[in-house]
Motif scaffolding. Structure first.
Motif, PDB file in Angstrom:
ATOM      1  N   THR A  55      44.954  36.176  20.237  1.00 24.18           N
ATOM      2  CA  THR A  55      43.537  35.763  19.799  1.00 24.18           C
ATOM      3  C   THR A  55      42.658  36.937  20.086  1.00 24.18           C
ATOM      4  OG1 THR A  55      42.825  34.617  21.842  1.00 24.18           O
ATOM      5  CG2 THR A  55      44.070  33.203  20.199  1.00 24.18           C
ATOM      6  N   LEU A  56      41.398  36.701  19.669  1.00 24.17           N
ATOM      7  CA  LEU A  56      40.254  37.725  20.098  1.00 24.17           C
ATOM      8  C   LEU A  56      40.073  37.565  21.662  1.00 24.17           C
ATOM      9  CD1 LEU A  56      37.789  39.451  19.416  1.00 24.17           C
ATOM     10  CD2 LEU A  56      36.346  37.545  19.520  1.00 24.17           C
ATOM     11  N   MET A  57      40.179  36.325  22.440  1.00 19.39           N
ATOM     12  CA  MET A  57      40.243  36.324  23.950  1.00 19.39           C
ATOM     13  C   MET A  57      41.137  37.359  24.432  1.00 19.39           C
ATOM     14  SD  MET A  57      39.274  33.670  22.525  1.00 19.39           S
ATOM     15  CE  MET A  57      40.440  32.302  22.498  1.00 19.39           C
ATOM     16  N   GLU A  58      42.465  37.268  23.892  1.00 19.27           N
ATOM     17  CA  GLU A  58      43.328  38.273  24.519  1.00 19.27           C
ATOM     18  C   GLU A  58      42.912  39.934  24.129  1.00 19.27           C
ATOM     19  OE1 GLU A  58      48.347  38.630  24.826  1.00 19.27           O
ATOM     20  OE2 GLU A  58      47.503  38.730  22.657  1.00 19.27           O
ATOM     21  N   PHE A  81      31.688  22.726  35.271  1.00 17.54           N
ATOM     22  CA  PHE A  81      31.393  24.261  35.006  1.00 17.54           C
ATOM     23  C   PHE A  81      32.907  24.801  34.552  1.00 17.54           C
ATOM     24  CE2 PHE A  81      32.099  24.515  39.216  1.00 17.54           C
ATOM     25  CZ  PHE A  81      32.837  25.626  39.579  1.00 17.54           C
ATOM     26  N   LEU A  82      32.781  25.857  34.014  1.00 17.11           N
ATOM     27  CA  LEU A  82      33.922  26.831  33.660  1.00 17.11           C
ATOM     28  C   LEU A  82      33.575  28.137  33.513  1.00 17.11           C
ATOM     29  CD1 LEU A  82      36.948  27.345  32.829  1.00 17.11           C
ATOM     30  CD2 LEU A  82      35.969  26.848  30.488  1.00 17.11           C
ATOM     31  N   VAL A  83      34.370  29.039  34.234  1.00 12.88           N
ATOM     32  CA  VAL A  83      33.738  30.244  34.551  1.00 12.88           C
ATOM     33  C   VAL A  83      35.132  31.337  33.983  1.00 12.88           C
ATOM     34  CG1 VAL A  83      33.406  32.204  36.114  1.00 12.88           C
ATOM     35  CG2 VAL A  83      32.632  30.089  36.822  1.00 12.88           C
ATOM     36  N   ALA A  84      34.746  32.332  33.135  1.00 13.30           N
ATOM     37  CA  ALA A  84      35.650  33.456  32.651  1.00 13.30           C
ATOM     38  C   ALA A  84      35.014  34.721  32.884  1.00 13.30           C
ATOM     39  CB  ALA A  84      35.505  33.319  31.084  1.00 13.30           C
ATOM     40  N   LYS A  85      35.960  35.691  32.982  1.00 15.34           N
ATOM     41  CA  LYS A  85      35.554  37.100  33.122  1.00 15.34           C
ATOM     42  C   LYS A  85      36.218  37.854  32.062  1.00 15.34           C
ATOM     43  CE  LYS A  85      39.518  38.939  36.229  1.00 15.34           C
ATOM     44  NZ  LYS A  85      39.755  39.373  37.371  1.00 15.34           N
ATOM     45  N   MET A  86      35.602  39.103  31.893  1.00 13.17           N
ATOM     46  CA  MET A  86      36.023  39.953  31.028  1.00 13.17           C
ATOM     47  C   MET A  86      35.858  41.449  31.506  1.00 13.17           C
ATOM     48  SD  MET A  86      34.801  40.567  27.094  1.00 13.17           S
ATOM     49  CE  MET A  86      33.181  41.474  27.355  1.00 13.17           C
ATOM     50  N   PRO A  87      36.744  42.749  31.307  1.00 15.99           N
ATOM     51  CA  PRO A  87      36.478  43.829  31.652  1.00 15.99           C
ATOM     52  C   PRO A  87      35.529  44.534  30.962  1.00 15.99           C
ATOM     53  CG  PRO A  87      38.801  43.475  31.020  1.00 15.99           C
ATOM     54  CD  PRO A  87      38.220  42.190  30.899  1.00 15.99           C
ATOM     55  N   VAL A  88      34.677  45.433  31.286  1.00 15.75           N
ATOM     56  CA  VAL A  88      33.934  46.292  30.553  1.00 15.75           C
ATOM     57  C   VAL A  88      34.367  47.563  30.481  1.00 15.75           C
ATOM     58  CG1 VAL A  88      31.427  47.292  30.171  1.00 15.75           C
ATOM     59  CG2 VAL A  88      31.696  44.726  31.108  1.00 15.75           C
ATOM     60  N   THR A  89      35.050  48.097  29.312  1.00 14.10           N
ATOM     61  CA  THR A  89      35.587  49.271  29.270  1.00 14.10           C
ATOM     62  C   THR A  89      35.201  50.124  28.028  1.00 14.10           C
ATOM     63  OG1 THR A  89      37.408  48.454  27.941  1.00 14.10           O
ATOM     64  CG2 THR A  89      37.639  48.434  30.427  1.00 14.10           C
ATOM     65  N   PRO A  90      35.474  51.227  27.770  1.00  9.26           N
ATOM     66  CA  PRO A  90      35.144  51.549  26.359  1.00  9.26           C
ATOM     67  C   PRO A  90      35.594  50.768  25.158  1.00  9.26           C
ATOM     68  CG  PRO A  90      35.939  53.336  27.882  1.00  9.26           C
ATOM     69  CD  PRO A  90      36.170  51.892  28.505  1.00  9.26           C
ATOM     70  N   ARG A  91      36.434  49.919  25.097  1.00  7.21           N
ATOM     71  CA  ARG A  91      36.964  48.884  24.308  1.00  7.21           C
ATOM     72  C   ARG A  91      35.961  48.029  23.822  1.00  7.21           C
ATOM     73  NH1 ARG A  91      43.000  46.741  24.912  1.00  7.21           N
ATOM     74  NH2 ARG A  91      41.999  45.253  23.650  1.00  7.21           N
ATOM     75  N   VAL A  92      35.110  47.426  24.700  1.00  6.98           N
ATOM     76  CA  VAL A  92      33.892  46.820  24.383  1.00  6.98           C
ATOM     77  C   VAL A  92      32.241  47.324  24.404  1.00  6.98           C
ATOM     78  CG1 VAL A  92      35.134  44.595  25.132  1.00  6.98           C
ATOM     79  CG2 VAL A  92      33.625  45.899  26.642  1.00  6.98           C
ATOM     80  N   HIS A  93      32.367  48.584  24.273  1.00  2.88           N
ATOM     81  CA  HIS A  93      31.188  49.446  24.441  1.00  2.88           C
ATOM     82  C   HIS A  93      30.669  49.683  22.898  1.00  2.88           C
ATOM     83  CE1 HIS A  93      31.940  52.087  28.446  1.00  2.88           C
ATOM     84  NE2 HIS A  93      31.685  50.538  28.577  1.00  2.88           N
ATOM     85  N   GLU A 116      40.381  40.953  26.570  1.00  3.68           N
ATOM     86  CA  GLU A 116      40.983  40.614  27.795  1.00  3.68           C
ATOM     87  C   GLU A 116      40.221  39.418  28.612  1.00  3.68           C
ATOM     88  OE1 GLU A 116      42.682  44.089  29.916  1.00  3.68           O
ATOM     89  OE2 GLU A 116      41.593  44.953  28.211  1.00  3.68           O
ATOM     90  N   ILE A 117      39.668  38.628  28.067  1.00  2.59           N
ATOM     91  CA  ILE A 117      38.856  37.427  28.579  1.00  2.59           C
ATOM     92  C   ILE A 117      39.853  36.456  29.327  1.00  2.59           C
ATOM     93  CG2 ILE A 117      37.532  35.306  28.045  1.00  2.59           C
ATOM     94  CD1 ILE A 117      36.402  36.980  25.662  1.00  2.59           C
ATOM     95  N   GLU A 118      39.504  36.116  30.328  1.00  2.95           N
ATOM     96  CA  GLU A 118      40.543  35.362  31.389  1.00  2.95           C
ATOM     97  C   GLU A 118      39.477  34.345  32.024  1.00  2.95           C
ATOM     98  OE1 GLU A 118      43.170  35.624  35.422  1.00  2.95           O
ATOM     99  OE2 GLU A 118      42.227  37.231  34.616  1.00  2.95           O
TER     100      GLU A 118
END
Length: 141
Positions: A19-22, A35-47, A25-27
């Protein structure tokens, strides 16, 4: 849902395969009573082209965590959850590391829900403030 914390997070993350989440790299990393918490790496792929986090990637993170929160805290066995509207106010730029999105309910109605989603960086700086409305509809048998 009758899952342990680890089981629930594992189930949510497995549901993100292909999916888009994969892709982003949303986890899902933490949840509590409201509440619910997710994280996502900030790399050139999402710039965006100038080297900072794209607002659309931030909105995708916010909608993902908010929608999963609705699934977790409503009866997802009987209901189909869909996003209705998302707004995002971007306050600070970030170019690397991780961002975290914490979704909490403002309103948890039987049909419509409104979630507040705060996106922060690793130093807990506020990056974006998002609002997501979802709708819960009966699943077709």
């Amino acid at each position: 849902m009758n899952y342990s914390k680890a089981q629930l997070l594992e189930t949510a993350n497995k549901a993100s395969k292909n999916t888009l989440m994969e892709t982003l790299e949303i986890e899902m990393i933490d949840y509590g009573e409201d509440f619910l918490v997710a994280k996502m790496p900030v790399t050139p792929r999402v710039h965006q082209p100038d080297g900072v986090l794209h607002g659309g990637a931030t909105a995708a993170l916010a909608e993902s965590v908010g929608s999963f929160a609705s699934h977790i805290f409503l009866d997802a066995d009987k209901l189909m959850i869909r996003g209705l509207e998302i707004t995002a106010n971007h306050l600070k730029s970030v170019s690397s590391g991780f961002i975290y999105a914490k979704a909490t309910f403002i309103h948890k109605g039987r049909t419509t829900q409104l979630l507040d989603i705060r996106v922060t960086d690793e130093q807990d700086n506020l990056i974006s403030v998002c609002k997501l409305s979802t709708i819960s509809l009966p699943k077709k048998k």
